[in-house]
Scaffold this active site. Structure first.
Site, mmCIF file in Angstrom:
data_model
loop_
_atom_site.group_PDB
_atom_site.id
_atom_site.type_symbol
_atom_site.label_atom_id
_atom_site.label_comp_id
_atom_site.label_asym_id
_atom_site.label_seq_id
_atom_site.Cartn_x
_atom_site.Cartn_y
_atom_site.Cartn_z
ATOM 1 N N LYS A 97 -5.268 -4.283 -6.948
ATOM 2 C CA LYS A 97 -5.526 -2.874 -6.605
ATOM 3 C C LYS A 97 -4.207 -2.150 -6.328
ATOM 4 O O LYS A 97 -3.167 -2.811 -6.124
ATOM 5 C CB LYS A 97 -6.442 -2.808 -5.380
ATOM 6 C CG LYS A 97 -5.852 -3.436 -4.119
ATOM 7 C CD LYS A 97 -6.914 -3.663 -3.052
ATOM 8 C CE LYS A 97 -6.298 -4.299 -1.817
ATOM 9 N NZ LYS A 97 -7.322 -4.832 -0.901
ATOM 10 N N ARG A 145 -16.486 -2.070 8.034
ATOM 11 C CA ARG A 145 -16.040 -1.099 7.039
ATOM 12 C C ARG A 145 -17.212 -0.837 6.111
ATOM 13 O O ARG A 145 -18.056 -0.014 6.432
ATOM 14 C CB ARG A 145 -14.807 -1.668 6.307
ATOM 15 C CG ARG A 145 -13.805 -0.642 5.875
ATOM 16 C CD ARG A 145 -12.461 -1.251 5.523
ATOM 17 N NE ARG A 145 -12.498 -2.360 4.552
ATOM 18 C CZ ARG A 145 -11.433 -2.939 4.032
ATOM 19 N NH1 ARG A 145 -10.223 -2.533 4.389
ATOM 20 N NH2 ARG A 145 -11.529 -3.926 3.180
ATOM 21 N N HIS A 151 -15.217 -10.068 4.165
ATOM 22 C CA HIS A 151 -13.765 -9.869 4.296
ATOM 23 C C HIS A 151 -13.369 -10.080 5.748
ATOM 24 O O HIS A 151 -14.034 -9.575 6.651
ATOM 25 C CB HIS A 151 -13.413 -8.448 3.829
ATOM 26 C CG HIS A 151 -11.956 -8.196 3.653
ATOM 27 N ND1 HIS A 151 -11.118 -9.060 2.967
ATOM 28 C CD2 HIS A 151 -11.167 -7.168 4.057
ATOM 29 C CE1 HIS A 151 -9.883 -8.562 2.966
ATOM 30 N NE2 HIS A 151 -9.888 -7.422 3.619
ATOM 31 N N ARG A 208 -9.518 -14.793 -3.011
ATOM 32 C CA ARG A 208 -9.081 -13.441 -3.422
ATOM 33 C C ARG A 208 -7.693 -13.112 -2.888
ATOM 34 O O ARG A 208 -7.526 -12.218 -2.072
ATOM 35 C CB ARG A 208 -10.048 -12.372 -2.873
ATOM 36 C CG ARG A 208 -11.499 -12.492 -3.236
ATOM 37 C CD ARG A 208 -12.249 -11.216 -2.847
ATOM 38 N NE ARG A 208 -12.096 -10.860 -1.447
ATOM 39 C CZ ARG A 208 -12.935 -11.201 -0.474
ATOM 40 N NH1 ARG A 208 -14.010 -11.909 -0.744
ATOM 41 N NH2 ARG A 208 -12.712 -10.826 0.769
ATOM 42 N N TYR A 219 19.407 17.243 7.401
ATOM 43 C CA TYR A 219 18.525 18.227 8.045
ATOM 44 C C TYR A 219 18.416 18.000 9.543
ATOM 45 O O TYR A 219 18.351 16.861 10.005
ATOM 46 C CB TYR A 219 17.108 18.133 7.458
ATOM 47 C CG TYR A 219 16.987 18.620 6.040
ATOM 48 C CD1 TYR A 219 17.342 19.912 5.695
ATOM 49 C CD2 TYR A 219 16.480 17.779 5.048
ATOM 50 C CE1 TYR A 219 17.201 20.356 4.386
ATOM 51 C CE2 TYR A 219 16.336 18.222 3.746
ATOM 52 C CZ TYR A 219 16.697 19.506 3.418
ATOM 53 O OH TYR A 219 16.555 19.938 2.127
ATOM 54 N N CYS A 241 16.003 12.533 3.403
ATOM 55 C CA CYS A 241 15.439 13.734 2.778
ATOM 56 C C CYS A 241 14.435 13.314 1.701
ATOM 57 O O CYS A 241 14.161 12.137 1.518
ATOM 58 C CB CYS A 241 16.541 14.561 2.133
ATOM 59 S SG CYS A 241 17.935 14.889 3.213
ATOM 60 N N MET A 242 13.918 14.278 0.972
ATOM 61 C CA MET A 242 12.941 13.968 -0.071
ATOM 62 C C MET A 242 13.560 13.117 -1.178
ATOM 63 O O MET A 242 12.943 12.169 -1.663
ATOM 64 C CB MET A 242 12.380 15.269 -0.667
ATOM 65 C CG MET A 242 11.221 15.048 -1.628
ATOM 66 S SD MET A 242 10.661 16.561 -2.413
ATOM 67 C CE MET A 242 9.927 17.440 -1.050
ATOM 68 N N ASP A 243 14.811 13.447 -1.557
ATOM 69 C CA ASP A 243 15.423 12.803 -2.722
ATOM 70 C C ASP A 243 16.747 12.101 -2.438
ATOM 71 O O ASP A 243 17.314 11.482 -3.324
ATOM 72 C CB ASP A 243 15.711 13.848 -3.805
ATOM 73 C CG ASP A 243 14.565 14.800 -4.000
ATOM 74 O OD1 ASP A 243 13.436 14.305 -4.167
ATOM 75 O OD2 ASP A 243 14.793 16.026 -3.964
HETATM 76 C C1 LIG Z 1 -7.113 -6.153 -0.502
HETATM 77 C C2 LIG Z 1 -8.183 -7.143 -0.396
HETATM 78 C C3 LIG Z 1 -7.917 -8.516 -0.556
HETATM 79 C C4 LIG Z 1 -6.513 -9.072 -0.680
HETATM 80 O O1 LIG Z 1 -5.889 -9.041 0.584
HETATM 81 P P1 LIG Z 1 -4.453 -9.742 0.802
HETATM 82 O O2 LIG Z 1 -4.272 -9.728 2.268
HETATM 83 O O3 LIG Z 1 -3.469 -8.882 0.092
HETATM 84 O O4 LIG Z 1 -4.565 -11.085 0.216
HETATM 85 C C5 LIG Z 1 -8.990 -9.389 -0.574
HETATM 86 N N1 LIG Z 1 -10.252 -8.937 -0.398
HETATM 87 C C6 LIG Z 1 -10.547 -7.634 -0.204
HETATM 88 C C7 LIG Z 1 -11.957 -7.203 0.005
HETATM 89 C C8 LIG Z 1 -9.523 -6.696 -0.175
HETATM 90 O O5 LIG Z 1 -9.800 -5.399 0.026
#
Ligand SMILES: *Cc1c(COP(=O)(O)O)cnc(C)c1O
Length: 401
Positions: free
Chosen positions: A39, A137, A171, A230, A274, A321-323
């Protein structure tokens, strides 16, 4: 000729990616599948190069956060299964089906909507059930094992004709042991998850893929791997939390670099940047670096960060700064325009781990790599060769991604 403009850029090592992938693969049992979490543009590393590489190493599944990311993977030639971890509007049932994308289902009302759009379009959508065992969540709430609500609702959802419920997952909230030094909460969540799966099995409902381990749990909780893990952050060679420092042979994939754009001498009393938050106490040599918060170099690094030039620390002076930003290079020999500067990572200029960098602005490695700006080209190395680069804005062929 460079295929990118050496202003500010990120070097990405696909060798390190391969090393981390194999390390994880060897850590889990051969029958456990690996879902690579890619992701957020592969945690800022550029999914265009990262996902095909992971597929070639043997990743079984891919996880993304939304349907745009899933469709991007399909256009990149990813043929493996893809799970969307987050929300997708239910009217996209047909797109999910057409692209063989698996959707997370986290409550009954959403499941009903998805099933009804699927029925209207005469398709079956593959889904994984998300259980909330303590993260609060998304997911069917299951916070106590004497509560049968989740069991009842999931049973109902599994009977929806146009949904194929092939997986179930949860999770962990603190598997990185940051807020849970003894791992008690991870075990509680795991217990609740297994309890629910068992109750569902008693109803005759079985899932092909049961999964719960993010990176930290993949490394630390071998007994919790179930059918699939995962991992995200460790694929990219970063530690899930400070607890993991040096415990595993992870190799960071990203190194953020820039160059010196100008060197000047400042007199005592001169201000920098700045708001005039920095004032030279004596004569100093200052170098301007063409990187700013628009590149993902945090503004919170103002007057507290540092860069590495030829193994010397050069502190950020004044506001980022920004850049652009300014660093103090007093005493560092021969600093000149065009000289390479290390922002984080490790190369011939030294080593500033992204974890150390992130702590300087009270954040974590996850955020630092994700916010590297889209105008920063990613340059890819494999087997010692530069094999390509990713320019989100403009590249040498005049093409953008
Ligand atoms: C982002 C995510 C992961 C991976 O998490 P890491 O800590 O980067 O391994 C696994 N499962 C879910 C549901 C996530 O949102």
């Amino acid at each position: 000729m460079n295929s990118f403009l050496p202003r500010t850029w990120a070097d990405i090592s696909l060798d390190h990616l391969e090393h981390n992938y194999r390390l994880i693969r060897n850590h889990v049992e051969p029958n456990v599948k690996m879902m690579a979490v890619v992701k957020a543009d592969a945690y800022g590393h550029g999914v265009k190069f990262i996902a095909p590489a992971l597929q070639s190493f043997g990743a079984d599944w891919f996880a993304v956060s939304n349907i745009e990311e899933a469709l991007q993977l399909r256009t990149l030639g990813i043929t493996k299964d893809i799970l969307i971890l987050g929300y997708t509007p239910a009217f996209l049932a047909k797109e999910l089906h057409a692209n063989q994308i698996t959707q997370t289902v986290f409550d009954t009302e959403y499941a009903r909507q998805l099933a009804s759009y699927a029925e209207k379009d005469d398709v079956v959508v593959n889904v994984h059930i998300k259980v909330d065992t303590g993260m609060s969540r998304i997911g069917f709430l299951h916070h106590a094992d004497d509560d049968d609500t989740a069991k009842t609702e999931i049973t109902r959802v599994c009977n929806f004709k146009n949904l194929n419920c092939s997986g179930i997952f949860t999770h962990f909230a603190s598997s990185d042991l940051d807020g849970d030094p003894n791992g008690d909460f991870v075990r509680l969540q795991f217990h609740l998850f297994c309890d629910l799966i068992q109750k569902l099995e008693q109803e005759g409902i079985r899932f092909e893929l049961r999964h719960c381990c993010n990176s930290a749990a993949t490394l630390q909780n071998k007994d919790m791997h179930l059918d699939m893990v995962r991992p995200g952050i460790i694929l990219y060679g970063m530690e899930p939390s400070s607890y993991f420092r040096g415990r595993y042979d992870l190799k960071p994939c990203m190194c953020l670099k820039s160059v010196v754009s100008m060197v000047k001498t400042l007199q005592p009393g001169d201000f920098v940047s700045y708001g005039r938050t920095y004032r030279a106490k004596q004569t100093i040599t200052a170098a301007t670096i063409p990187v700013g918060y628009a590149d993902g170099y945090p503004r919170a690094m103002s007057n507290c960060g540092y860069v590495l030039i030829k193994k010397h620390k050069a502190p950020v002076i004044g506001r980022v700064c920004m850049d652009q930003m300014v660093v103090d290079v007093t005493g560092i020999p021969d600093v000149c325009e065009g000289m390479e500067v290390l922002l984080f990572g490790s190369d011939s200029n030294g080593c500033l781990p992204v974890e150390t960098f992130s702590a300087l602005y009270h954040s974590i490695n996850y955020e630092t790599v994700c916010i590297v700006g889209k105008r920063v080209p990613r340059v890819y190395y494999h087997k010692g060769q530069q094999i390509g680069s990713l320019n989100y804005v403009y590249n040498a062929d005049g093409q953008c991604i």
